[in-house]
Design a protein around this motif. Structure first.
Motif, PDB file in Angstrom:
ATOM      1  N   SER A 212      -8.437  -2.682  -0.373  1.00  0.00           N
ATOM      2  CA  SER A 212      -8.016  -1.422  -0.984  1.00  0.00           C
ATOM      3  C   SER A 212      -9.054  -0.919  -1.978  1.00  0.00           C
TER       4      SER A 212
ATOM      5  N   ILE B  30      -6.767  -3.002   7.301  1.00  0.00           N
ATOM      6  CA  ILE B  30      -6.865  -1.971   6.265  1.00  0.00           C
ATOM      7  C   ILE B  30      -8.164  -1.186   6.402  1.00  0.00           C
TER       8      ILE B  30
ATOM      9  N   PRO C 118      -2.507   9.065   3.904  1.00  0.00           N
ATOM     10  CA  PRO C 118      -2.407   7.648   4.228  1.00  0.00           C
ATOM     11  C   PRO C 118      -2.241   7.421   5.726  1.00  0.00           C
TER      12      PRO C 118
ATOM     13  N   ASN D 131       2.643   2.388   2.372  1.00  0.00           N
ATOM     14  CA  ASN D 131       2.675   3.022   3.685  1.00  0.00           C
ATOM     15  C   ASN D 131       4.020   2.831   4.355  1.00  0.00           C
TER      16      ASN D 131
ATOM     17  N   ARG E  12      -7.927   4.789  -0.914  1.00  0.00           N
ATOM     18  CA  ARG E  12      -6.999   5.539  -0.077  1.00  0.00           C
ATOM     19  C   ARG E  12      -7.468   6.972   0.135  1.00  0.00           C
TER      20      ARG E  12
ATOM     21  N   GLN F 167       0.813  -1.229   0.000  1.00  0.00           N
ATOM     22  CA  GLN F 167       0.000   0.000   0.000  1.00  0.00           C
ATOM     23  C   GLN F 167       0.844   1.276   0.000  1.00  0.00           C
TER      24      GLN F 167
ATOM     25  N   ARG G 129      -8.136   2.847   7.526  1.00  0.00           N
ATOM     26  CA  ARG G 129      -8.547   3.863   6.568  1.00  0.00           C
ATOM     27  C   ARG G 129      -9.852   4.559   6.948  1.00  0.00           C
TER      28      ARG G 129
END
Length: 256
Positions: free
Chosen positions: A231, A159, A240, A98, A236, A96, A163
């Motif tokens: 995802s 995730i 992030p 990150n 996103r 991702q 997010r």
């Protein structure tokens, strides 16, 4: 002020950023993973000894202790390293973007070393040999599928929460693991470092070394599927969020 790729900014209680170096991050990952394995293996041994042959009670003890320990460890080490404590979490973070790809191998190395150290810690507490070859057979399509499902659920949970509501990530991840102990046939290892290290315990927590590759492959497949699906479900945000179960902060800025 210029920072290398080996440093990360972390806000302290006074909101004044300070630098956390790569060695600190690796120690946090190694120590956190060691403590995780000590909790998982230690509670498995304790539960087995106290349950008097009742496998359900032993599993209940093991699952509750593991979930509680995981919450504590994520909250303790999250602000330093992200508290991945798991190679598939690290790889998902790299995928991702990150986490810089160059940190993947050091993180995974620290996690594996820490996992074996945690097994040794648990064994010494309960009078077991420091290391012993596992004899517990864990193989077959059902168990491999279970590991894929368990890992998919863990990564998707991380995730999705990271997010949308990052503050709840430690609790959601731990609850996912506790549930996995009970609804999966494999009792939800969902962690390649943990799986490999458990080949070094001859207790009820063990897994034969020959069975480790099947588990790890299933975990990697489950993680990859989770990153792809989660995802897409949670595009996103503009800013992030790391997996470290902390609110978005300057800690998320790692210089290239």
């Amino acid at each position: 002020m210029t920072h290398s790729a080996r440093t990360i900014l972390i806000p302290d209680d006074t909101s004044t950023p300070h630098v956390v170096t790569l060695p600190r991050r690796l120690v946090a990952e190694g120590l956190g993973t060691a403590l995780l394995l000590a909790v998982v293996v230690g509670s498995a041994i304790m539960g087995d000894r106290l349950a008097g042959g009742n496998a359900a009670i032993a599993l209940l003890v093991n699952s509750i202790a593991s979930g509680c320990g995981l919450v504590v460890l994520i909250l303790t080490f999250g602000a330093v390293s992200g508290a991945h404590l798991n190679p598939v979490v690290t790889l998902a973070e790299v995928w991702q973007r990150n986490l810089p790809a160059g940190l993947a191998l050091p993180y995974v190395g620290a996690q594996v070393i820490g996992a074996f150290a945690g097994v040794a810690v648990a064994h010494l507490m309960f009078g077991e040999p420091v290391f012993a070859a596992a004899t517990q057979a864990r193989t077959g399509a059902g168990l491999w599928w279970s590991e894929g499902v368990a890992t998919f659920g863990l990564i998707a949970t991380i995730i999705g929460c990271a997010r949308t509501r990052p503050a709840v990530t430690p609790y959601a991840a731990a609850l996912c693991i506790v549930a996995g102990y009970w609804f999966t046939a494999s009792s939800s290892f969902a962690n390649p470092a943990l799986t490999l290290a458990r080949a070094a315990t001859g207790t009820c927590a063990g897994i034969r070394l020959a069975d480790v590759p099947g588990y790890v492959l299933a975990q990697l497949c489950g993680a990859a599927a989770a990153v792809f699906v989660a995802s897409w479900l949670y595009p996103r945000a503009a800013r992030p969020v790391t997996t470290g179960a902390v609110e978005p902060s300057p800690a998320d800025r790692v210089a290239a």
